[in-house]
Scaffold this active site. Structure first.
Site, PDB file in Angstrom:
ATOM      1  N   LYS A  66       2.610   6.031 -46.032  1.00 11.92           N
ATOM      2  CA  LYS A  66       3.020   7.225 -45.126  1.00 11.92           C
ATOM      3  C   LYS A  66       2.143   7.734 -44.918  1.00 11.92           C
ATOM      4  O   LYS A  66       1.894   8.560 -46.176  1.00 11.92           O
ATOM      5  CB  LYS A  66       4.531   7.819 -44.749  1.00 11.92           C
ATOM      6  CG  LYS A  66       4.293   8.783 -43.804  1.00 11.92           C
ATOM      7  CD  LYS A  66       6.355   8.964 -44.617  1.00 11.92           C
ATOM      8  CE  LYS A  66       6.349   9.902 -45.340  1.00 11.92           C
ATOM      9  NZ  LYS A  66       8.092  10.443 -45.363  1.00 11.92           N
ATOM     10  N   GLU A 120      14.758   5.311 -39.650  1.00  5.93           N
ATOM     11  CA  GLU A 120      14.663   6.206 -40.570  1.00  5.93           C
ATOM     12  C   GLU A 120      15.103   7.198 -40.514  1.00  5.93           C
ATOM     13  O   GLU A 120      15.738   8.715 -40.563  1.00  5.93           O
ATOM     14  CB  GLU A 120      13.358   6.331 -40.421  1.00  5.93           C
ATOM     15  CG  GLU A 120      12.878   7.274 -42.333  1.00  5.93           C
ATOM     16  CD  GLU A 120      11.571   8.103 -42.611  1.00  5.93           C
ATOM     17  OE1 GLU A 120      11.708   8.979 -43.629  1.00  5.93           O
ATOM     18  OE2 GLU A 120      10.384   7.205 -42.190  1.00  5.93           O
ATOM     19  N   ARG A 139      18.068  14.257 -46.870  1.00  3.58           N
ATOM     20  CA  ARG A 139      17.733  15.536 -46.559  1.00  3.58           C
ATOM     21  C   ARG A 139      19.034  16.089 -46.563  1.00  3.58           C
ATOM     22  O   ARG A 139      19.357  17.612 -46.954  1.00  3.58           O
ATOM     23  CB  ARG A 139      16.429  15.504 -45.708  1.00  3.58           C
ATOM     24  CG  ARG A 139      15.382  15.173 -45.739  1.00  3.58           C
ATOM     25  CD  ARG A 139      14.499  15.885 -45.167  1.00  3.58           C
ATOM     26  NE  ARG A 139      12.895  15.279 -44.824  1.00  3.58           N
ATOM     27  CZ  ARG A 139      12.704  15.259 -43.650  1.00  3.58           C
ATOM     28  NH1 ARG A 139      12.373  15.846 -42.648  1.00  3.58           N
ATOM     29  NH2 ARG A 139      10.831  14.667 -43.765  1.00  3.58           N
TER      30      ARG A 139
END
Length: 224
Positions: A145, A57, A61
């Protein structure tokens, strides 16, 4: 428009859930990766893969997130590359164009949930409350999630969610570590866990790829 010209129908939500199950079942651990330097993209992915972690993943960011997804999809096609920290429809479209094979969000909005319905790329929406689960459930989502997992109740919360949401499965992320990963994975409604403990920032900064490979292998062995 002829039959040959018709676009392929979108996957339905059950088919997308099946894809998420396959991705998470193969992964067991999703490393949450933030790329600080472009030159780290390939050696970092190679170190994780050498340790047995082959589903990644890559978050948005940092400014290198999209580039990392593109590079890995092109140069490491044997890996499964997803996009994380997707916050809005524009970012969803960008990671889709970059070739992401799945999308993960830290939370949900109606617009993001609808973008996931309209895309062939499976979306794993981030939730922390029953109400958020129900927002996704109304649109056909059955895989979520839990984030931030430990702050949101951890193992006890996921156990409790199993009562009213018997067909929901989770990937807990946030506070997952070698001390509790097995506790999460022991739950019937957990399909994999997400974490960063095999990606210590000092190891990445010092390009200690051997240490990352070793920690990745230990992480995978933890769940055997």
């Amino acid at each position: 428009m002829t039959t040959l010209e018709r676009p392929s129908p979108l996957l339905n939500m059950a088919e997308k859930a099946a894809r998420i199950d396959a991705i998470c079942g193969q992964a067991r651990i999703l490393p949450v990766i933030t790329i600080a330097r472009e030159q780290d993209i390939l050696p970092l992915a190679d170190a994780l893969a050498a340790g047995g972690i082959r589903t990644l993943e890559v978050t948005l960011r940092s400014e290198h997130g999209l580039k990392a997804i593109e590079v890995l999809r092109e140069q490491r096609p044997e890996l499964c590359i997803g996009a994380g920290t997707v916050l809005d429809r524009r970012m969803f479209a960008a990671v889709e164009a970059a070739g992401a094979q799945f999308v993960v969000t830290p939370g949900i909005t109606q617009d993001l949930l609808e973008a996931g319905v309209e895309s062939d790329i499976p979306l794993l929406p981030g939730i922390s409350t029953p109400s958020e689960i129900m927002m996704g459930y109304a649109l056909g989502y059955r895989r979520f999630k839990l984030f931030p997992a430990e702050i949101s109740g951890g193992v006890a919360a996921i156990k409790a969610f199993g009562g009213p949401f018997g067909d929901i499965r989770f990937c807990p992320t946030g506070g997952v570590n070698p001390g509790n990963a097995r506790d999460y994975m022991a739950l019937a409604n957990v399909m994999c866990v997400g974490g960063t403990w095999m990606l210590d920032s000092s190891w990445v900064k010092n390009q200690d790829w051997a240490r990352i490979q070793e920690c990745s292998a230990q992480a995978m062995a933890l769940l055997d």
